[in-house]
Each structure stands twice: as structure tokens, then as C-alpha cells.
Design a protein around this motif. Structure first.
Motif, PDB file in Angstrom:
ATOM      1  N   HIS A 182       0.820  -1.205   0.000  1.00 56.62           N
ATOM      2  CA  HIS A 182       0.000   0.000   0.000  1.00 56.62           C
ATOM      3  C   HIS A 182       0.857   1.260   0.000  1.00 56.62           C
ATOM      4  O   HIS A 182       0.506   2.250  -0.655  1.00 56.62           O
ATOM      5  CB  HIS A 182      -0.946   0.004   1.194  1.00 56.62           C
ATOM      6  CG  HIS A 182      -2.028  -1.024   1.105  1.00 56.62           C
ATOM      7  ND1 HIS A 182      -2.844  -1.177   0.017  1.00 56.62           N
ATOM      8  CD2 HIS A 182      -2.406  -1.984   1.986  1.00 56.62           C
ATOM      9  CE1 HIS A 182      -3.690  -2.160   0.220  1.00 56.62           C
ATOM     10  NE2 HIS A 182      -3.432  -2.692   1.414  1.00 56.62           N
ATOM     11  N   GLN A 183       1.980   1.244   0.715  1.00 58.69           N
ATOM     12  CA  GLN A 183       2.870   2.406   0.719  1.00 58.69           C
ATOM     13  C   GLN A 183       3.415   2.676  -0.684  1.00 58.69           C
ATOM     14  O   GLN A 183       3.519   3.830  -1.108  1.00 58.69           O
ATOM     15  CB  GLN A 183       4.020   2.201   1.702  1.00 58.69           C
ATOM     16  CG  GLN A 183       3.609   2.301   3.148  1.00 58.69           C
ATOM     17  CD  GLN A 183       3.182   3.703   3.543  1.00 58.69           C
ATOM     18  OE1 GLN A 183       3.441   4.672   2.854  1.00 58.69           O
ATOM     19  NE2 GLN A 183       2.494   3.793   4.660  1.00 58.69           N
ATOM     20  N   LYS A 184       3.774   1.608  -1.405  1.00 65.28           N
ATOM     21  CA  LYS A 184       4.267   1.783  -2.773  1.00 65.28           C
ATOM     22  C   LYS A 184       3.174   2.361  -3.661  1.00 65.28           C
ATOM     23  O   LYS A 184       3.419   3.254  -4.477  1.00 65.28           O
ATOM     24  CB  LYS A 184       4.743   0.447  -3.339  1.00 65.28           C
ATOM     25  CG  LYS A 184       6.046  -0.031  -2.766  1.00 65.28           C
ATOM     26  CD  LYS A 184       6.466  -1.345  -3.393  1.00 65.28           C
ATOM     27  CE  LYS A 184       7.764  -1.852  -2.796  1.00 65.28           C
ATOM     28  NZ  LYS A 184       8.160  -3.148  -3.382  1.00 65.28           N
ATOM     29  N   ARG A 185       1.950   1.859  -3.508  1.00 65.45           N
ATOM     30  CA  ARG A 185       0.840   2.362  -4.320  1.00 65.45           C
ATOM     31  C   ARG A 185       0.540   3.814  -3.986  1.00 65.45           C
ATOM     32  O   ARG A 185       0.257   4.623  -4.868  1.00 65.45           O
ATOM     33  CB  ARG A 185      -0.390   1.487  -4.094  1.00 65.45           C
ATOM     34  CG  ARG A 185      -1.581   1.875  -4.909  1.00 65.45           C
ATOM     35  CD  ARG A 185      -1.352   1.656  -6.375  1.00 65.45           C
ATOM     36  NE  ARG A 185      -2.553   2.017  -7.100  1.00 65.45           N
ATOM     37  CZ  ARG A 185      -2.551   2.616  -8.268  1.00 65.45           C
ATOM     38  NH1 ARG A 185      -1.425   2.856  -8.893  1.00 65.45           N
ATOM     39  NH2 ARG A 185      -3.674   2.937  -8.840  1.00 65.45           N
ATOM     40  N   ILE A 186       0.603   4.176  -2.714  1.00 61.58           N
ATOM     41  CA  ILE A 186       0.373   5.565  -2.304  1.00 61.58           C
ATOM     42  C   ILE A 186       1.434   6.475  -2.913  1.00 61.58           C
ATOM     43  O   ILE A 186       1.125   7.573  -3.390  1.00 61.58           O
ATOM     44  CB  ILE A 186       0.341   5.677  -0.770  1.00 61.58           C
ATOM     45  CG1 ILE A 186      -0.943   5.067  -0.232  1.00 61.58           C
ATOM     46  CG2 ILE A 186       0.487   7.119  -0.313  1.00 61.58           C
ATOM     47  CD1 ILE A 186      -0.978   4.918   1.262  1.00 61.58           C
ATOM     48  N   ALA A 187       2.682   6.031  -2.923  1.00 60.21           N
ATOM     49  CA  ALA A 187       3.753   6.841  -3.517  1.00 60.21           C
ATOM     50  C   ALA A 187       3.516   7.036  -5.015  1.00 60.21           C
ATOM     51  O   ALA A 187       3.717   8.141  -5.539  1.00 60.21           O
ATOM     52  CB  ALA A 187       5.107   6.178  -3.273  1.00 60.21           C
ATOM     53  N   GLU A 188       3.073   5.969  -5.703  1.00 60.97           N
ATOM     54  CA  GLU A 188       2.772   6.093  -7.133  1.00 60.97           C
ATOM     55  C   GLU A 188       1.642   7.092  -7.358  1.00 60.97           C
ATOM     56  O   GLU A 188       1.713   7.934  -8.270  1.00 60.97           O
ATOM     57  CB  GLU A 188       2.371   4.738  -7.712  1.00 60.97           C
ATOM     58  CG  GLU A 188       3.486   3.734  -7.806  1.00 60.97           C
ATOM     59  CD  GLU A 188       2.987   2.368  -8.226  1.00 60.97           C
ATOM     60  OE1 GLU A 188       1.765   2.207  -8.464  1.00 60.97           O
ATOM     61  OE2 GLU A 188       3.813   1.444  -8.308  1.00 60.97           O
ATOM     62  N   LEU A 189       0.599   7.001  -6.556  1.00 63.42           N
ATOM     63  CA  LEU A 189      -0.531   7.920  -6.719  1.00 63.42           C
ATOM     64  C   LEU A 189      -0.148   9.356  -6.380  1.00 63.42           C
ATOM     65  O   LEU A 189      -0.621  10.292  -7.034  1.00 63.42           O
ATOM     66  CB  LEU A 189      -1.697   7.460  -5.844  1.00 63.42           C
ATOM     67  CG  LEU A 189      -2.366   6.155  -6.290  1.00 63.42           C
ATOM     68  CD1 LEU A 189      -3.378   5.713  -5.259  1.00 63.42           C
ATOM     69  CD2 LEU A 189      -3.002   6.304  -7.657  1.00 63.42           C
ATOM     70  N   GLU A 190       0.718   9.551  -5.390  1.00 66.71           N
ATOM     71  CA  GLU A 190       1.180  10.898  -5.075  1.00 66.71           C
ATOM     72  C   GLU A 190       1.970  11.495  -6.225  1.00 66.71           C
ATOM     73  O   GLU A 190       1.822  12.678  -6.543  1.00 66.71           O
ATOM     74  CB  GLU A 190       2.030  10.881  -3.803  1.00 66.71           C
ATOM     75  CG  GLU A 190       1.232  10.729  -2.530  1.00 66.71           C
ATOM     76  CD  GLU A 190       2.099  10.632  -1.294  1.00 66.71           C
ATOM     77  OE1 GLU A 190       3.326  10.432  -1.431  1.00 66.71           O
ATOM     78  OE2 GLU A 190       1.544  10.743  -0.187  1.00 66.71           O
ATOM     79  N   GLN A 191       2.795  10.667  -6.875  1.00 62.68           N
ATOM     80  CA  GLN A 191       3.531  11.154  -8.041  1.00 62.68           C
ATOM     81  C   GLN A 191       2.574  11.502  -9.164  1.00 62.68           C
ATOM     82  O   GLN A 191       2.755  12.508  -9.870  1.00 62.68           O
ATOM     83  CB  GLN A 191       4.533  10.101  -8.516  1.00 62.68           C
ATOM     84  CG  GLN A 191       5.748   9.984  -7.651  1.00 62.68           C
ATOM     85  CD  GLN A 191       6.719   8.936  -8.173  1.00 62.68           C
ATOM     86  OE1 GLN A 191       6.383   8.144  -9.044  1.00 62.68           O
ATOM     87  NE2 GLN A 191       7.918   8.939  -7.633  1.00 62.68           N
TER      88      GLN A 191
END
Length: 101
Positions: free
Chosen positions: A69-78
Motif C-alpha cells: 500500500h505504501q508503494k501504491r500511495i507513492a505512485e498515486l502521489e507522483q
């Protein structure tokens, strides 16, 4: 290379387990609340390891889900940052249906 290391670690763990079973055949008394029983030392050790795995498994799953989920959140923030930097309006006006008549 990682698969070979995993297989080697599994073989070493199995060899350690066999060594523990062969060398620890003493009788011990396992004392839990309201229960006491006599068993071999290796059986008590295997039971303790099994209970540790049963307790740690959900925690490990939660940790893996959190990392995903942290990786997905980082992708969405980018992606959101990229969308914020896009221009909203263009320099050329677009024709509307009323202007085409």
C-alpha cells in the motif's frame, strides 16, 4: 539466485530440525495455565515453533500489505503531482457549437 538461497536455507533448517530431534529425546513437563503434560523435548520445541509461526503469520501478512500500500500511495502521489503541474487552460480558444453556426 534467490531461489537457490531459499532452497539451501530450507535444507539447512531441515537438517537442524533432524539434529534437534535426534539429540533431544529427554522427557520434559510442559506447564500451561490449567494444563500440565509430559512430552519429549523436541516435541515441545516443535510445538513452540509452530505456535510462533501461527502468531507471526498474520503480522507478516499485514506488514507485506502495508508495504504494498505504501508503494501504491507513492505512485498515486507522483501521479497527482504530475497532474497538478499540467496547465489547466490553453492559449487558443476552442470553438463552441454556437460559433460553428
Amino acid at each position: 539466485m534467490r531461489n537457490w538461497a531459499t532452497i539451501a536455507a530450507g535444507i539447512l533448517l531441515a537438517a537442524l530440525l533432524i539434529f534437534v530431534v535426534i539429540s533431544n529425546s529427554d522427557e520434559v513437563t510442559v506447564v500451561l495455565p490449567l494444563i500440565q503434560w509430559r512430552t519429549k523435548l523436541w516435541a515441545a520445541m516443535v510445538g513452540a515453533a509452530a505456535s510462533l509461526v501461527l502468531v507471526a503469520w498474520p503480522l507478516l501478512r499485514l506488514k507485506l500489505h502495508a508495504r504494498r500500500h505504501q508503494k501504491r500511495i507513492a505512485e498515486l502521489e507522483q501521479e497527482v503531482h504530475g497532474l497538478r503541474t499540467l496547465p489547466i487552460t490553453t492559449d487558443t480558444p476552442r470553438p463552441t457549437s454556437a460559433q460553428k453556426v
